[in-house]
Enzyme design. Structure first.
Site, PDB file in Angstrom:
ATOM      1  N   ASP A  58      -2.428  -2.368  10.501  1.00 54.58           N
ATOM      2  CA  ASP A  58      -2.613  -2.197   8.995  1.00 54.58           C
ATOM      3  C   ASP A  58      -3.145  -3.665   8.333  1.00 54.58           C
ATOM      4  OD1 ASP A  58      -1.517   0.283   8.888  1.00 54.58           O
ATOM      5  OD2 ASP A  58       0.165  -0.145   8.026  1.00 54.58           O
ATOM      6  N   LYS A  76       0.785  -0.811   0.005  1.00 56.46           N
ATOM      7  CA  LYS A  76       0.219   0.039   0.174  1.00 56.46           C
ATOM      8  C   LYS A  76       0.936   1.377  -0.177  1.00 56.46           C
ATOM      9  CE  LYS A  76       1.031   1.380   4.528  1.00 56.46           C
ATOM     10  NZ  LYS A  76       1.500   2.445   4.938  1.00 56.46           N
ATOM     11  N   GLY A  79       7.469   1.286   4.925  1.00 52.00           N
ATOM     12  CA  GLY A  79       6.325   2.083   4.839  1.00 52.00           C
ATOM     13  C   GLY A  79       5.368   1.843   3.819  1.00 52.00           C
ATOM     14  N   ALA A 120       3.876  -1.442   3.922  1.00 48.86           N
ATOM     15  CA  ALA A 120       2.910  -2.472   4.825  1.00 48.86           C
ATOM     16  C   ALA A 120       3.228  -4.017   4.475  1.00 48.86           C
ATOM     17  CB  ALA A 120       1.476  -2.057   4.864  1.00 48.86           C
ATOM     18  N   GLY A 125       4.810  -6.693   5.609  1.00 44.86           N
ATOM     19  CA  GLY A 125       4.523  -7.500   6.562  1.00 44.86           C
ATOM     20  C   GLY A 125       2.950  -7.894   6.773  1.00 44.86           C
ATOM     21  N   SER A 126       2.235  -6.617   7.028  1.00 43.53           N
ATOM     22  CA  SER A 126       0.789  -6.646   7.152  1.00 43.53           C
ATOM     23  C   SER A 126       0.074  -7.355   5.914  1.00 43.53           C
ATOM     24  CB  SER A 126       0.445  -5.554   7.492  1.00 43.53           C
ATOM     25  OG  SER A 126       0.917  -4.684   8.375  1.00 43.53           O
TER      26      SER A 126
HETATM   27  P1  ATP Z   1       4.201  -0.266   7.890  1.00 50.24           P
HETATM   28  O1  ATP Z   1       4.094   0.391   6.608  1.00 50.24           O
HETATM   29  O2  ATP Z   1       3.015  -1.108   8.304  1.00 50.24           O
HETATM   30  O3  ATP Z   1       4.940   0.234   8.983  1.00 50.24           O
HETATM   31  P2  ATP Z   1       6.663  -1.468   6.894  1.00 50.24           P
HETATM   32  O4  ATP Z   1       6.745  -1.732   5.288  1.00 50.24           O
HETATM   33  O5  ATP Z   1       7.303  -0.162   7.255  1.00 50.24           O
HETATM   34  O6  ATP Z   1       5.301  -1.592   7.309  1.00 50.24           O
HETATM   35  P3  ATP Z   1       7.154  -4.286   7.274  1.00 50.24           P
HETATM   36  O7  ATP Z   1       7.777  -4.526   5.855  1.00 50.24           O
HETATM   37  O8  ATP Z   1       5.761  -4.753   7.332  1.00 50.24           O
HETATM   38  O9  ATP Z   1       7.367  -2.893   7.525  1.00 50.24           O
HETATM   39  O10 ATP Z   1       8.057  -5.048   8.361  1.00 50.24           O
HETATM   40  C1  ATP Z   1       8.559  -4.507   9.488  1.00 50.24           C
HETATM   41  C2  ATP Z   1       9.310  -5.746  10.327  1.00 50.24           C
HETATM   42  O11 ATP Z   1       8.394  -6.832  10.173  1.00 50.24           O
HETATM   43  C3  ATP Z   1      10.590  -6.127  10.070  1.00 50.24           C
HETATM   44  O12 ATP Z   1      11.321  -5.739  11.139  1.00 50.24           O
HETATM   45  C4  ATP Z   1      10.580  -7.571   9.618  1.00 50.24           C
HETATM   46  O13 ATP Z   1      11.463  -8.318   9.957  1.00 50.24           O
HETATM   47  C5  ATP Z   1       9.312  -8.088  10.184  1.00 50.24           C
HETATM   48  N1  ATP Z   1       8.310  -8.979   9.555  1.00 50.24           N
HETATM   49  C6  ATP Z   1       7.909 -10.023  10.097  1.00 50.24           C
HETATM   50  N2  ATP Z   1       7.362 -10.905   9.199  1.00 50.24           N
HETATM   51  C7  ATP Z   1       7.609 -10.074   8.042  1.00 50.24           C
HETATM   52  C8  ATP Z   1       7.108 -10.664   6.696  1.00 50.24           C
HETATM   53  N3  ATP Z   1       6.317 -11.402   6.295  1.00 50.24           N
HETATM   54  N4  ATP Z   1       7.361  -9.506   5.675  1.00 50.24           N
HETATM   55  C9  ATP Z   1       8.216  -8.547   6.018  1.00 50.24           C
HETATM   56  N5  ATP Z   1       8.445  -8.039   7.173  1.00 50.24           N
HETATM   57  C10 ATP Z   1       8.232  -8.972   8.302  1.00 50.24           C
END
Ligand code: ATP
Length: 282
Positions: free
Chosen positions: A135, A9, A97, A99, A101-102
């Site tokens: 998220d 997203k 940023g 999402a 993981g979500s």
């Molecule tokens: P958001 O925008 O919701 O803050 P983000 O893109 O900044 O998300 P993510 O990539 O979702 O961050 O992941 C952040 C953390 O989650 C990392 O420290 C990662 O090691 C952990 N993590 C656990 N499972 C996963 C997964 N399946 N994919 C990505 N990261 C994961």
């Protein structure tokens, strides 16, 4: 065997209204799914275990993985004895940023709902998803959505018109918790106008959507990581007239109503940044 795509997203707007007594920030965000996705494959396996593998070596594959957490939540909640293996082909940049993981957690809830014949409705999945992260309900919903509360109170919007997105992920990660921790809500100097953005989306007005981009977390991330602000300036200089940081960063994206303009920026950036992507609203 079953396969699911987990889509990233971007935030068209991100506003933080106040800090709540429970410590969370009350947010107002307009989110848009894009066609940049991880690919997940689920296999039933003998025994009772959840086995996760991932193409990105730096992502934990144990109980810290969000897809693992989603599988475990379903197993506990519905007393499931079956084992499962989940393979994640990671294409969404991590801690970016976007999402990622979500999105994987949401894809795991959707996939396992089918694999284990649970028959859960989207509403039931959203409630379970909210336990995994703010998220996750949005990632289950997808499309163009207004998110309030901690990000889990959703209003589905008419889909935004098709637009192209060029994204750059700097070579470092940013922790969402650190950025929210550094935010002083009373020091926010400029806020996006969600009402204007909602109107532009409703009218399929790509000019209004591009003009209405705004994210109050930029000032925090820019102060901590000046490189992100430099990158934004560079993208504007190279033709990304409408450029914004997504979520807590550090990914920065430019929006276009024409593919040719997006390709021009993508090609211009490829010379000096490693992680650059071109995508569309989905
Ligand atoms: P958001 O925008 O919701 O803050 P983000 O893109 O900044 O998300 P993510 O990539 O979702 O961050 O992941 C952040 C953390 O989650 C990392 O420290 C990662 O090691 C952990 N993590 C656990 N499972 C996963 C997964 N399946 N994919 C990505 N990261 C994961």
């Amino acid at each position: 065997m079953l396969a699911e795509r987990a889509k990233a997203k971007i935030n068209l707007t991100l506003d933080v209204l106040y800090k709540r007594p429970d410590g969370y920030h009350e947010v107002e965000m307009i989110m848009q799914t894009i066609d940049l996705s991880d690919h997940l494959v689920f296999h039933e396996s003998s025994g009772n275990a959840i086995l996760v593998s991932c193409t990105a070596p730096y992502i934990p594959t144990d109980e810290r993985n969000l897809a693992y957490k989603a599988a475990n939540l379903l197993k506990q909640h519905f007393s499931i004895d079956d084992g499962v293996s989940i393979h994640i082909d990671k294409r969404i940049p991590v801690s970016a940023g976007l999402a990622g993981g979500s999105a994987d957690a949401a894809a795991a809830l959707r996939g396992l709902n089918q694999l284990w014949n649970l028959g859960l409705s989207l509403e039931e999945l959203r409630e379970l998803g909210a336990q995994l992260g703010s998220d996750v309900p949005f990632c289950l919903e997808g499309g163009t959505v207004l998110a309030r509360g901690r990000g889990e109170v959703l209003t589905r919007l008419t889909p935004a018109p098709p637009m192209w997105v060029v994204l750059v992920k700097p070579a470092f990660a940013v922790s969402t918790a650190d950025i929210y921790g550094g935010l002083q809500v009373n020091e926010i100097s400029s806020r996006p106008n969600a009402a204007d953005m909602l109107e532009a989306i409703g009218a399929c007005d790509t000019v209004g959507i591009a003009a209405g981009l705004g994210n109050v977390l930029e000032q925090v991330t820019f102060a901590m990581y000046p490189e992100v602000e430099r990158l934004k300036r560079k993208m504007i200089e190279l033709g990304g007239d409408h450029t914004l940081m997504s979520g807590s960063g550090p990914t920065v994206f430019s929006l276009f109503d024409r593919e040719s303009k997006a390709i021009r920026l993508y090609n211009a950036l490829r010379g000096f940044v490693k992680e650059v992507y071109i995508s569309t609203f989905y």
